[in-house]
Write an enzyme that holds these catalytic residues in place. Structure first.
Site: not given
Length: 230
Positions: A107, A6
């Site tokens: 994302e 992430c």
């Protein structure tokens, strides 16, 4: 642009909310941050020497205690499936687990020749905590610096269309368990290292401006339309 899992997240909840949710004293009066990136200072909640939770600011990019210089590519994530065995993370997984407060993360998904960013937040509620590991290492000047990484796991139903991995989130009722479990009992933490069940996450497309670390502000988490039919 850094498009790993992430690799960017945001924290807009005020310090008082962090203090209340994590039962810690937050002395910094920090502003909302909508584009937190690797190597920047981040807030964590960890256990202090008196075995009480404490707030701290650390560098996002894990450096093992035995490493003489910071990594060229910072270790911002750790695979939860192997963290207890890998030399890089093994000691931290046993003794230096932490919570990393966040309101959401980003994302990127391929869209033709480009990549479209998506904001990802909890479907219910806002502030939550990534599972993290922290370590004290040496900085280039010979001083000490605290560093951290976010643990990841295989993506669940909500996010597998965006990425094969997702960050591990520790439920509020398990904060103490995550921070306090003795190293002899870390096998008991395996049930926490799982993707969120279906319905945990909400995702929506946002401006590509989030790809530039110099950009910040609430506009980065505003939904954008990808087409007339979106």
């Amino acid at each position: 642009m850094l498009h790993c899992m992430c690799g960017r997240y945001y924290l807009k909840s005020p310090p008082a909310e962090l203090a209340a949710q994590f039962n810690v004293d937050v002395r910094d009066n920090f502003p909302p941050r909508y584009n937190i990136a690797p190597t920047q200072p981040i807030a964590i909640i960890r256990q202090n020497a008196r075995r009480r939770p404490e707030y701290a600011l650390v560098r996002w990019g894990f450096v093992p205690e035995w490493k003489k210089t910071p990594e060229t590519r910072p270790l911002i994530n750790a695979r939860s499936e192997t963290a207890a065995e890998k030399p890089t993370f093994r000691n931290a997984m046993k003794r230096r687990r932490c919570l990393i407060p966040a309101d959401g993360f980003y994302e990127w998904k391929a869209a033709g020749r480009e990549k479209q960013p998506y904001a990802i937040r909890r479907a219910k509620g806002s502030l939550f905590a990534f599972a993290g590991l922290w370590e004290t290492a040496m900085d280039p000047g010979g001083g000490e610096m605290d560093t951290a990484a976010i643990l990841t796991t295989g993506a669940g139903e909500d996010l597998k269309a965006l990425h094969r991995r997702e960050p591990v989130v520790i439920p509020a009722e398990d904060y103490a368990r995550w921070l306090e479990t003795d190293e002899r009992d870390i096998a008991q933490l395996e049930s926490l290292l799982a993707p969120g069940p279906a319905g945990s996450w909400e995702t929506f497309p946002v401006s590509k401006d989030v790809g530039n670390v110099r950009n910040d502000g609430p506009r980065l988490i505003e939904r954008v339309r990808l087409s007339l039919f979106d």
